[in-house]
Design an enzyme around this catalytic site. Structure first.
Site, PDB file in Angstrom:
ATOM      1  N   ALA A 188       0.771  -1.226  -0.003  1.00  0.00           N
ATOM      2  CA  ALA A 188      -0.035  -0.051  -0.198  1.00  0.00           C
ATOM      3  C   ALA A 188       1.036   1.272   0.087  1.00  0.00           C
ATOM      4  O   ALA A 188       2.047   1.284   0.412  1.00  0.00           O
ATOM      5  CB  ALA A 188      -0.766  -0.049   1.297  1.00  0.00           C
ATOM      6  N   GLY A 242       0.641  -5.061   0.799  1.00  0.00           N
ATOM      7  CA  GLY A 242      -0.336  -5.101  -0.012  1.00  0.00           C
ATOM      8  C   GLY A 242      -0.370  -5.899  -1.318  1.00  0.00           C
ATOM      9  O   GLY A 242      -1.072  -6.384  -2.115  1.00  0.00           O
ATOM     10  N   GLU A 289      -0.268  -9.312  -0.904  1.00  0.00           N
ATOM     11  CA  GLU A 289      -1.609  -9.852  -0.350  1.00  0.00           C
ATOM     12  C   GLU A 289      -2.496  -9.897  -1.808  1.00  0.00           C
ATOM     13  O   GLU A 289      -3.236 -10.605  -2.139  1.00  0.00           O
ATOM     14  CB  GLU A 289      -2.391  -8.917   0.380  1.00  0.00           C
TER      15      GLU A 289
END
Ligand code: HXC
Length: 257
Positions: free
Chosen positions: A65, A108, A111
């Site tokens: 992120a 992220g 992920e």
């Protein structure tokens, strides 16, 4: 401003999405995640798209992120933005998603790769959930998906230290399907996507659903779900065609019906 490069028909039935924010190692800012989700939702509805590959560039799949964007946010900002509903939308896509990962797949980024159905990695790929080092924890599924993929002890080790692990380790632990030389990772992912795209699409969709249920249901319920999908396929023209073609010793012609 667009943070993606989208190409359709890179192989028959295959769409390719490149994350394109190279100056930030493809850090997943909100605009990028929004654009990615909208693009995926739209490709998921197109009949001509049978499989989707997501990639970054050689240096980074995505380094997580966007830290700079969220650094000053408070909990109310986070709650109101509710970014994670995007991730839930991606999880619900029907078409198979393949991550072609080279370089960093962190936070992220890791992920996002794990949200895909299959991961093909370059031997240069580095995975990790380094959120602990910036005072948080994985928020888009890392504590759950990494643990299910590589086991509790390893997941704890890597999530609690934030250390990275290599493509070879990821392969040995079952997180990725295959590790290939860096010149080949995208090619390999596209070829795999094309092979899947040539299969009967409703069967592909129901198989994807059933495999994903293995993560969510008890064995008993999962077997029941699988059986229902298996029976359902006997209502498709493609099942009749596939079995007839086998008996007639000819290649099947799929209709997607
Ligand atoms: C914002 C980032 C970024 C990130 C890299 N950059 N990662 N910007 N958010 N996650 C930017 C850098 O600030 C820098 O910009 C440029 O990209 C190049 O990065 P460098 O650090 O100079 O490169 P390098 O020295 O090679 O180090 C690479 C790296 C490091 C090891 C990947 O960048 C790094 O540790 N990044 C953060 C990784 C991380 O913590 N990810 C988890 C984020 S939290 P400038 O302008 O300075 O040149 C998260 C929570 C998930 O993902 C929640 C769900 C979405």
């Amino acid at each position: 401003m667009s943070f993606l490069i989208v190409e359709k028909e890179v192989r028959p039935g295959v769409a390719l999405i490149r994350l394109n924010r190279p100056e930030s190692l493809n850090a997943l800012n909100r605009a990028l995640v929004g654009e990615l989700t909208e693009t995926l939702l739209s490709l998921d509805k197109e009949d001509s798209v049978r499989a989707i590959v997501i990639t970054g560039n050689e240096r980074a799949f995505a380094a997580g992120a966007d830290i700079k964007e969220m650094a000053n946010d408070g909990v109310v900002d986070m709650l109101l933005l509710d970014q994670f509903q995007r991730w839930d939308q991606i999880k619900r896509l029907k078409k198979p998603l393949i991550a072609a990962v080279s370089g960093y797949a962190l936070g992220g980024g890791c992920e996002l790769a794990m949200l895909c159905d299959i991961i093909i990695a370059s031997e240069t790929a580095q995975f990790g959930q380094p959120e602990i080092k910036i005072g948080v924890i994985p928020g888009a599924g890392g504590t759950q998906r990494l643990t299910r993929a590589i086991g509790k002890s390893r997941a704890m080790e890597y999530i609690l230290t934030g250390r990275f692990f290599s493509a070879k380790q990821a392969e040995a632990w079952g997180l990725v399907s295959r590790v290939v030389p860096v010149e080949l990772y995208l090619e390999e992912a596209l070829n795999l996507a094309a092979e899947i795209a040539a299969m009967p699409p409703i069967a592909v969709q129901l198989a994807k659903q059933a495999v994903n249920k293995a993560y969510e249901l008890s064995l008993e319920e999962g077997l029941h779900f699988e059986r229902r999908n298996f029976y359902l396929l006997f209502a498709t023209e493609d099942q009749k065609e596939g079995m007839r073609a086998f008996m007639e010793k000819r290649p099947p012609q799929w209709k997607g019906k």
